[in-house]
Enzyme design. Structure first.
Site, PDB file in Angstrom:
ATOM      1  N   SER A   1       6.669  -6.688  72.545  1.00  0.00           N
ATOM      2  CA  SER A   1       7.689  -6.416  73.558  1.00  0.00           C
ATOM      3  C   SER A   1       8.942  -5.771  72.958  1.00  0.00           C
ATOM      4  CB  SER A   1       8.033  -7.681  74.342  1.00  0.00           C
ATOM      5  OG  SER A   1       8.346  -8.734  73.478  1.00  0.00           O
ATOM      6  N   TRP A   2       9.348  -6.177  71.753  1.00  0.00           N
ATOM      7  CA  TRP A   2      10.574  -5.617  71.192  1.00  0.00           C
ATOM      8  C   TRP A   2      10.340  -4.194  70.677  1.00  0.00           C
ATOM      9  CZ3 TRP A   2      15.195  -5.400  72.195  1.00  0.00           C
ATOM     10  CH2 TRP A   2      16.250  -5.276  71.287  1.00  0.00           C
TER      11      TRP A   2
ATOM     12  N   LYS B   1      12.886 -10.324  63.092  1.00  0.00           N
ATOM     13  CA  LYS B   1      13.618 -11.466  62.550  1.00  0.00           C
ATOM     14  C   LYS B   1      12.640 -12.416  61.862  1.00  0.00           C
ATOM     15  CE  LYS B   1      17.072 -10.983  66.124  1.00  0.00           C
ATOM     16  NZ  LYS B   1      17.435 -11.384  67.506  1.00  0.00           N
TER      17      LYS B   1
ATOM     18  N   LYS C   1      19.289 -19.180  62.715  1.00  0.00           N
ATOM     19  CA  LYS C   1      19.597 -19.616  64.089  1.00  0.00           C
ATOM     20  C   LYS C   1      18.449 -20.393  64.727  1.00  0.00           C
ATOM     21  CE  LYS C   1      17.209 -16.021  66.233  1.00  0.00           C
ATOM     22  NZ  LYS C   1      16.861 -15.295  67.442  1.00  0.00           N
TER      23      LYS C   1
ATOM     24  N   ASP D   1      23.675 -14.316  68.292  1.00  0.00           N
ATOM     25  CA  ASP D   1      22.236 -14.555  68.409  1.00  0.00           C
ATOM     26  C   ASP D   1      21.947 -16.055  68.541  1.00  0.00           C
ATOM     27  OD1 ASP D   1      19.646 -13.750  68.587  1.00  0.00           O
ATOM     28  OD2 ASP D   1      19.428 -13.140  66.504  1.00  0.00           O
TER      29      ASP D   1
ATOM     30  N   SER E   1      13.574 -19.111  75.053  1.00  0.00           N
ATOM     31  CA  SER E   1      13.431 -19.214  73.605  1.00  0.00           C
ATOM     32  C   SER E   1      12.307 -20.187  73.232  1.00  0.00           C
ATOM     33  CB  SER E   1      14.748 -19.697  72.988  1.00  0.00           C
ATOM     34  OG  SER E   1      14.502 -20.260  71.722  1.00  0.00           O
TER      35      SER E   1
ATOM     36  N   VAL F   1       4.187 -18.204  67.867  1.00  0.00           N
ATOM     37  CA  VAL F   1       4.753 -18.746  66.637  1.00  0.00           C
ATOM     38  C   VAL F   1       6.155 -19.311  66.883  1.00  0.00           C
ATOM     39  CG1 VAL F   1       5.539 -18.135  64.331  1.00  0.00           C
ATOM     40  CG2 VAL F   1       3.454 -17.111  65.254  1.00  0.00           C
TER      41      VAL F   1
ATOM     42  N   GLU G   1       9.189 -19.811  64.878  1.00  0.00           N
ATOM     43  CA  GLU G   1       9.773 -19.453  63.580  1.00  0.00           C
ATOM     44  C   GLU G   1      10.569 -20.592  62.942  1.00  0.00           C
ATOM     45  OE1 GLU G   1       9.658 -16.812  61.675  1.00  0.00           O
ATOM     46  OE2 GLU G   1       8.748 -15.254  62.929  1.00  0.00           O
TER      47      GLU G   1
END
Lengths: 347, 347
Positions: free
Chosen positions: B12-13, B108, B193, B246, B256, B281, B283
């Site tokens: 998507s990004w 990221k 983050k 962020d 998220s 996943v 992260e």
């Protein structure tokens, strides 16, 4: 060690903190301006606006301000900012406070017109020296503190001893207090955040998303830090609980008056219409022009503050403001501040 | 000036940014690992997971990675972090990239086990020098960028020229790009983050309020900044879009994955149960032990990271963690960092 403490102002925050101090074993006298309201509060032990509050028997309530402070080693000032000076002037006329009494402001906001901080007013009206004044501030809805939800906050004073004493008085298993030595910065953070809460509300009213809100918060924090440092605050204060922490809670909360006010404007209301729909004071509306004027005088570029000012006071269309903000030349992220050499920004 | 750009990774990004670059008049080749998916994307011009995406005719799609980068002046790396090295190794085996091609990471996360940053992997696999590598990062849900919601982000590189070129390529009326010179800090912010997003989710799952969430965000930011500076990042990076910006968007968003994962744990699931319920996943789960180990090695006190680690890996009860966090001795708000002299923290 148990202390005798007066709390001036029995609104939701004053009553909540008074209750917390009593629960911590201190003798608390709560002063309520209105005699009838004082009687009701003494009897019911709760506030209509705060049903979760239940004041313990250890708290007394009075509408006699001289009696409230008599024999107290600490006075907590919790009146709304617009009544701080008149309240303390009344107290002064009735004899003031005993020498050696410490004073803690828990009120956010600046005085109308003079733009003075609450600690300035305390100093002027009660003649207290800086080492007897502290400020308690941070992300702390009274509704949640009443319900014993975990909360973290800072106690700031130029006197480390006083900051630690305030920390000790207020600390509870659900209420964590960090000490701080930058009272000015802490007070500025608690005031300037309201401007950006209005901007977040406008963003919500316009139907924008999380990306936009995060951008407003972050760029608002950037302006707050650059202006605050120029006004004498410490940089890190704005990146702590009284700065970004309070900014986040105010911008995200459905309960924030400043955010709600902005949301009405984003949905198409004029600032005047939106103001008449607000039942309580909207601090950010008064702070915005003052902060913008200050930024201009100090030559700090604050495009977000400028656009908020134009929307609130010159009927600029919020969508046009948004376009103008997005359209500006984009610099590097930190301007004045990124002259800070890398080695010195560390430890 | 129109450039020829390859985007590696059509998630998507990657697809969103490819579309944005094409809308800006650049010739874009999008590389998708799976041949069938590449064919479908070329035909449908959209992704199932991102219905608002509509790729313009100016974008081509291929599953041939060597063909994707041929004759391109810039390569955007948008593969998931766990596939970054294998993807670039494949590319290297097929001839790598032309000398002079610049590479921008928009991914990221750190590499599993080695904990290397994406820019390290790019440098190692493609042999690119630092002045040819940049990073694009900040609070930017792809869903909202697709819908042209206003978004602000940073382009970081040790080369000012490259940072400005990336800024220029991506800037659009709804997409504002600030330049930055701290690529390391920007990459750390986008990774660390996620640990605190899990903590915010746990707080939500436990039914805590806005005060608690603001405290977690602010104290998490404090730990991120202290650890990040020790690792070589610049202090202000963590208080900008790639840091606190962020962090805010990740901690507040219902979408998220890291926050949702934490929420399941707060509601009583074991970390293992919660992991099996996640389709993608998480992260932060992998980053948490690495960051905690690093903090211990560098002697940076990070109580929040420590408790998150204990909850995720040692089955510590989240409520007990919360009690332990609230119970600690409370210091002043900024420890290592508040040795920064006031004069130097300004402009």
């Amino acid at each position: 060690m148990s202390e005798k403490i007066a709390v001036l102002g029995a609104g939701s925050w004053g009553a909540t903190l008074g209750g917390l101090l009593a629960d911590n074993g201190h003798s608390v006298m709560l002063w309520e301006f209105d005699q009838q309201a004082a009687t009701t509060l003494r009897q019911t032990r709760t506030l209509q606006v705060l049903p979760d509050l239940q004041l313990s028997a250890g708290i007394d309530v009075t509408s006699d301000i001289a009696a409230a402070v008599r024999g107290r080693s600490m006075v907590i000032c919790a009146t709304p900012s617009q009544f701080m000076r008149s309240t303390l002037a009344t107290l002064k006329n009735q004899g003031g406070i005993e020498s050696g009494t410490s004073i803690v402001s828990v009120t956010k906001g600046l005085e109308d017109k003079t733009l003075k901080r609450m600690s300035d007013i305390i100093s002027e009206e009660l003649g207290a020296s800086a080492d007897r004044i502290a400020v308690l501030s941070g992300p702390s809805h009274a509704e949640e503190v009443c319900r014993r939800m975990p909360t973290a906050i800072v106690a700031a004073s130029s006197s480390t001893e006083l900051a630690q004493r305030v920390q000790h008085l207020f600390t509870r298993e659900y209420f964590r207090v960090y000490t701080h030595n930058d009272m000015l910065g802490v007070e500025l953070g608690g005031t300037l955040k309201n401007i950006f809460a209005i901007a977040c509300g406008i963003s919500d009213g316009l139907g924008l998303g999380d990306n936009s809100k995060a951008a407003i918060l972050t760029r608002g924090l950037n302006e707050m830090a650059r202006l605050g440092v120029k006004m004498g605050g410490q940089l890190l204060t704005f990146f702590g609980l009284a700065g970004v922490g309070d900014l986040i809670v105010t911008c995200m909360s459905k309960h924030s008056r400043n955010r709600s006010f902005g949301e009405k404007i984003g949905r198409g209301a004029s600032p005047r219409q939106a103001l008449t729909e607000m039942t309580m004071v909207t601090e950010g509306y008064k702070t915005a022009p003052a902060a913008y004027a200050l930024a201009q005088r100090l030559k700090i570029e604050c495009p977000l503050m400028e656009e908020i000012y134009q929307v609130l006071y010159n009927d600029k269309n919020p969508r046009q403001s948004l376009r103008d903000l997005m359209d500006r030349d984009t610099p590097s992220e930190w301007r004045e501040l990124n002259t800070l050499p890398k080695e010195e920004s560390g430890e």
